[in-house]
Design an enzyme around this catalytic site. Structure first.
Site, PDB file in Angstrom:
ATOM      1  N   ARG A 139      40.639   5.805 -21.707  1.00 12.92           N
ATOM      2  CA  ARG A 139      40.956   4.947 -23.017  1.00 12.92           C
ATOM      3  C   ARG A 139      41.337   5.913 -23.990  1.00 12.92           C
ATOM      4  O   ARG A 139      42.066   5.092 -24.991  1.00 12.92           O
ATOM      5  CB  ARG A 139      39.613   4.050 -23.258  1.00 12.92           C
ATOM      6  CG  ARG A 139      39.118   3.081 -22.257  1.00 12.92           C
ATOM      7  CD  ARG A 139      37.816   2.539 -22.478  1.00 12.92           C
ATOM      8  NE  ARG A 139      36.759   3.661 -21.941  1.00 12.92           N
ATOM      9  CZ  ARG A 139      35.679   3.040 -21.930  1.00 12.92           C
ATOM     10  NH1 ARG A 139      35.082   2.070 -22.683  1.00 12.92           N
ATOM     11  NH2 ARG A 139      34.694   3.924 -21.370  1.00 12.92           N
ATOM     12  N   LYS A 163      53.058  35.688 -48.943  1.00 18.26           N
ATOM     13  CA  LYS A 163      52.336  36.120 -47.784  1.00 18.26           C
ATOM     14  C   LYS A 163      51.946  37.403 -47.799  1.00 18.26           C
ATOM     15  O   LYS A 163      52.744  38.530 -48.355  1.00 18.26           O
ATOM     16  CB  LYS A 163      53.384  35.942 -46.561  1.00 18.26           C
ATOM     17  CG  LYS A 163      52.996  36.235 -45.415  1.00 18.26           C
ATOM     18  CD  LYS A 163      53.906  36.806 -44.091  1.00 18.26           C
ATOM     19  CE  LYS A 163      53.978  38.156 -44.752  1.00 18.26           C
ATOM     20  NZ  LYS A 163      54.909  38.960 -43.774  1.00 18.26           N
ATOM     21  N   LEU A 196      26.815  15.334 -20.316  1.00 22.78           N
ATOM     22  CA  LEU A 196      27.631  14.934 -19.337  1.00 22.78           C
ATOM     23  C   LEU A 196      29.102  14.806 -20.043  1.00 22.78           C
ATOM     24  O   LEU A 196      29.290  14.095 -21.000  1.00 22.78           O
ATOM     25  CB  LEU A 196      27.334  13.393 -18.849  1.00 22.78           C
ATOM     26  CG  LEU A 196      25.964  13.061 -18.484  1.00 22.78           C
ATOM     27  CD1 LEU A 196      25.650  11.768 -17.842  1.00 22.78           C
ATOM     28  CD2 LEU A 196      25.611  14.272 -17.290  1.00 22.78           C
ATOM     29  N   ASN A 225      61.643  41.725 -47.188  1.00 19.57           N
ATOM     30  CA  ASN A 225      60.568  42.529 -46.394  1.00 19.57           C
ATOM     31  C   ASN A 225      60.762  42.814 -44.611  1.00 19.57           C
ATOM     32  O   ASN A 225      60.140  43.531 -44.111  1.00 19.57           O
ATOM     33  CB  ASN A 225      59.041  42.048 -46.613  1.00 19.57           C
ATOM     34  CG  ASN A 225      59.443  40.358 -46.209  1.00 19.57           C
ATOM     35  OD1 ASN A 225      60.117  39.685 -45.828  1.00 19.57           O
ATOM     36  ND2 ASN A 225      57.901  39.905 -45.510  1.00 19.57           N
ATOM     37  N   ARG A 254      50.800  31.798 -48.294  1.00 17.55           N
ATOM     38  CA  ARG A 254      50.546  31.760 -46.830  1.00 17.55           C
ATOM     39  C   ARG A 254      49.244  32.878 -46.629  1.00 17.55           C
ATOM     40  O   ARG A 254      48.777  33.707 -47.632  1.00 17.55           O
ATOM     41  CB  ARG A 254      51.821  32.275 -46.148  1.00 17.55           C
ATOM     42  CG  ARG A 254      52.578  31.058 -46.202  1.00 17.55           C
ATOM     43  CD  ARG A 254      54.116  31.489 -45.716  1.00 17.55           C
ATOM     44  NE  ARG A 254      53.880  32.267 -44.430  1.00 17.55           N
ATOM     45  CZ  ARG A 254      55.091  33.385 -44.072  1.00 17.55           C
ATOM     46  NH1 ARG A 254      56.118  33.408 -45.082  1.00 17.55           N
ATOM     47  NH2 ARG A 254      55.022  33.659 -43.033  1.00 17.55           N
TER      48      ARG A 254
HETATM   49  C1  UD1 Z   1      27.279   4.539 -20.849  1.00 12.99           C
HETATM   50  C2  UD1 Z   1      26.081   3.784 -20.319  1.00 12.99           C
HETATM   51  C3  UD1 Z   1      25.710   2.741 -21.208  1.00 12.99           C
HETATM   52  C4  UD1 Z   1      25.470   3.258 -22.577  1.00 12.99           C
HETATM   53  C5  UD1 Z   1      26.673   3.990 -23.042  1.00 12.99           C
HETATM   54  C6  UD1 Z   1      26.508   4.623 -24.367  1.00 12.99           C
HETATM   55  C7  UD1 Z   1      26.102   4.207 -18.128  1.00 12.99           C
HETATM   56  C8  UD1 Z   1      26.309   3.813 -16.679  1.00 12.99           C
HETATM   57  N1  UD1 Z   1      26.162   3.482 -18.905  1.00 12.99           N
HETATM   58  O1  UD1 Z   1      28.652   3.816 -20.711  1.00 12.99           O
HETATM   59  O2  UD1 Z   1      24.378   1.948 -20.580  1.00 12.99           O
HETATM   60  O3  UD1 Z   1      25.445   2.176 -23.488  1.00 12.99           O
HETATM   61  O4  UD1 Z   1      26.949   4.912 -22.138  1.00 12.99           O
HETATM   62  O5  UD1 Z   1      27.738   5.151 -24.958  1.00 12.99           O
HETATM   63  O6  UD1 Z   1      25.715   5.482 -18.070  1.00 12.99           O
HETATM   64  N2  UD1 Z   1      30.411  10.524 -17.092  1.00 12.99           N
HETATM   65  C9  UD1 Z   1      30.824  11.821 -15.944  1.00 12.99           C
HETATM   66  N3  UD1 Z   1      31.078  11.665 -14.949  1.00 12.99           N
HETATM   67  C10 UD1 Z   1      31.281  10.343 -14.460  1.00 12.99           C
HETATM   68  C11 UD1 Z   1      31.215   9.359 -15.458  1.00 12.99           C
HETATM   69  C12 UD1 Z   1      30.959   9.680 -16.757  1.00 12.99           C
HETATM   70  O7  UD1 Z   1      30.315  13.093 -16.620  1.00 12.99           O
HETATM   71  O8  UD1 Z   1      31.576  10.311 -13.427  1.00 12.99           O
HETATM   72  C13 UD1 Z   1      29.993  11.089 -18.464  1.00 12.99           C
HETATM   73  C14 UD1 Z   1      30.927  10.458 -19.576  1.00 12.99           C
HETATM   74  O9  UD1 Z   1      32.022  12.082 -19.789  1.00 12.99           O
HETATM   75  C15 UD1 Z   1      30.269  10.500 -20.638  1.00 12.99           C
HETATM   76  C16 UD1 Z   1      29.066   9.694 -19.851  1.00 12.99           C
HETATM   77  O10 UD1 Z   1      28.900  10.273 -18.632  1.00 12.99           O
HETATM   78  O11 UD1 Z   1      29.912  11.296 -21.333  1.00 12.99           O
HETATM   79  C17 UD1 Z   1      28.906   8.173 -20.039  1.00 12.99           C
HETATM   80  O12 UD1 Z   1      30.174   7.756 -19.357  1.00 12.99           O
HETATM   81  P1  UD1 Z   1      30.911   6.543 -19.913  1.00 12.99           P
HETATM   82  O13 UD1 Z   1      31.916   6.355 -19.051  1.00 12.99           O
HETATM   83  O14 UD1 Z   1      31.628   6.684 -21.315  1.00 12.99           O
HETATM   84  O15 UD1 Z   1      29.994   5.274 -19.849  1.00 12.99           O
HETATM   85  P2  UD1 Z   1      29.918   4.045 -20.751  1.00 12.99           P
HETATM   86  O16 UD1 Z   1      30.645   3.163 -20.289  1.00 12.99           O
HETATM   87  O17 UD1 Z   1      30.176   4.430 -22.384  1.00 12.99           O
HETATM   88 CA    CA Z   2      30.873   6.370 -23.390  1.00  8.85          CA
END
Ligand code: UD1
Ligand code: CA
Length: 452
Positions: free
Chosen positions: A16, A352, A9, A387, A334
């Protein structure tokens, strides 16, 4: 159910990070975060790997264009559950296991992942969560277990009660799910929570309601599951990686004088009894031999250094350095520089795309570009190879044992035979035959000073 599919994902906006670069492309020890995750899953030899992309998908796809991965777009970032759902149309009929990871959790280890998958299979689970016991669980989802110890669900920090916040077992965001049952559970999730998102974590309690087996493997080290949400997390991960690399080098016979002030890439190799002094940065695929002295304050990238080389306060890029060479202080090598055995490139000299032959010296204030210097050539202080004519680059060749006086200009293309002598201050525009002496400067005139 021995098949394994991977889903990463990586569609989250990464707000942030406060960056124009997608979060998963931020670099850790010189490699994008997402590459760390891909490297950790590769040894598990998954059948197919899907990456869910959204925010700035173009950049992520172009970074991974040569990898064997399938990109799936999540048009709107509605939560991690919604993100996994995007893969359903590819895997609706797939009977097997799905390892789900987050693109922002780079330090996960292959062994932990393979343990997670084995436990998932052994316990015949529909979902197995990789969890960890930590003292400060703030901001992570908590694993909610029944008094029997049976996992019942995951509660997000924002939705937890004070009592639930005391739970120290946290969700790493890495899971193994069984397909197709996971798709039935994902159909049930809603966005009725504090963040108004479709949480992937809610699938756990639905699977549990459906009477499926749920497990959690609480053996992940906290370092491994550190999620990168902002640049302070990134610096923290960088420090962990650096510490591991340096420790490994030290245990294998490399002296690192000040590990707090030394940076070495994970792809670098360094030989026994080499000493690295403070302020040194070694990047990319650099290989350094045995018994070298590197630093203080040197930067070396993608270069090969043989044994017994000394480098002091210098920059070296894509170059190759033979045995017993001395570089610096304050040299800039280089790309395409080859310095042969026992040669020396010294103070304020730049090279270089050039070869400096064995035993040759370019000791002071020189520029050597597109040149070939034979063996035991001595280049006087301030000598420059011209050069470039504004359009093309040309070569300077200087034969073995030639002696070049100070402040000479070689206007390339020019070929200087072996054992020549070039007078100081010459501007050499024509070839010089072997064993000849060349002087090309205006004769000095001494005149009696006029009285005022
Ligand atoms: C998430 C978990 C939390 C866990 C933590 C660990 C959920 C609801 N919560 O929180 O329980 O402790 O990770 O790091 O999953 N993403 C998408 N599409 C979206 C939203 C998120 O692809 O619409 C992906 C983000 O890129 C990321 C992952 O999902 O890789 C987690 O999302 P993030 O928003 O970072 O969740 P956390 O608040 O860290
Ligand atoms: Ca996260």
């Amino acid at each position: 159910m021995n098949k394994l599919t991977v889903v990463i994902l990586a569609a989250g906006e990464g707000t942030r990070m406060k960056s124009f670069l997608p979060k998963v492309l931020h670099k850790l020890n010189g490699r994008p975060l997402i590459r760390w995750v891909l490297s950790a899953v590769a040894p598990l030899k998954p059948g197919k790997s899907y990456i869910v992309v959204g925010h700035d998908k173009k950049q992520v796809c172009s970074e991974l264009s040569k990898d064997k991965v399938i990109f799936v777009e999540q048009k709107k970032q509605l939560g991690s559950g919604h993100a996994l759902k995007q893969v359903e149309r590819y895997l609706k009929r797939y009977k097997g296991n799905i390892l789900v990871l987050c693109g922002d959790v780079p330090l996960i280890q292959k062994q932990t992942l393979s343990n997670l998958v084995s436990i998932h299979k052994k316990q015949n689970n529909a979902a197995t969560i990789l969890s960890s016991m930590i003292d400060n669980p703030f901001s992570y989802g908590r694993i909610y277990r029944l008094p029997s110890g049976q996992v019942r669900g995951i509660i997000e920090e924002k939705d937890a009660t004070d009592r639930q916040r005391e739970i120290k077992e946290i969700n790493s965001g890495i899971y193994c799910f069984s397909s197709p049952v996971i798709w039935d559970a994902l159909k049930k999730i809603k966005s009725d929570n504090k963040k108004k998102e479709y949480y992937l974590t809610d699938a756990i309690s639905f699977l549990s309601d459906m009477g499926e087996n749920i497990g959690a493997y609480p053996n992940a080290k906290f370092e491994e599951i550190l999620g990168i949400n902002n640049r302070a997390d990134l610096a923290r991960a960088e420090k962990i990686v650096r510490g591991n690399i340096l420790k490994n080098l030290m245990l294998n016979g490399v002296t690192i004088v000040d590990p707090e002030n030394t940076y070495v890439s994970s792809q670098a190799k360094i030989g026994t009894d080499t000493v690295i002094f403070p302020g040194t940065v070694i990047e990319g695929k650099t290989s350094i031999g045995k018994n070298c002295r590197i630093g203080p304050y040197s930067y070396i990238k993608d270069s090969v250094l043989a044994d017994n080389v000394e480098v002091v306060s210098s920059y070296i890029y894509s170059s190759s350095i033979s045995k017993r060479v001395k570089i610096g202080p304050f040299s800039h090598l280089r790309p395409g520089t080859k310095v042969k055995e026992g040669a020396k490139v010294g103070n304020f000299s730049e090279t270089k795309n050039s070869t400096i032959g064995a035993g040759s010296k370019v000791n002071h204030l020189s520029y050597i570009g597109d040149s070939y210097l034979g063996k035991h050539v001595n280049i006087g202080a301030g000598t420059i190879t011209c050069n470039y004519d504004g359009v093309k680059k040309y070569k300077t060749i200087i034969g073995d044992r030639s002696f070049v006086g100070s402040n000479v200009n070689f206007v390339a293309p020019v070929k200087i035979g072996p054992e020549t002598l070039i007078g100081a201050g010459s501007t050499i525009t024509n070839n010089v035959p072997k064993k000849h002496m060349a002087i090309a400067r205006a004769r000095q005139v001494n005149k009696v000073k006029k009285k005022k």
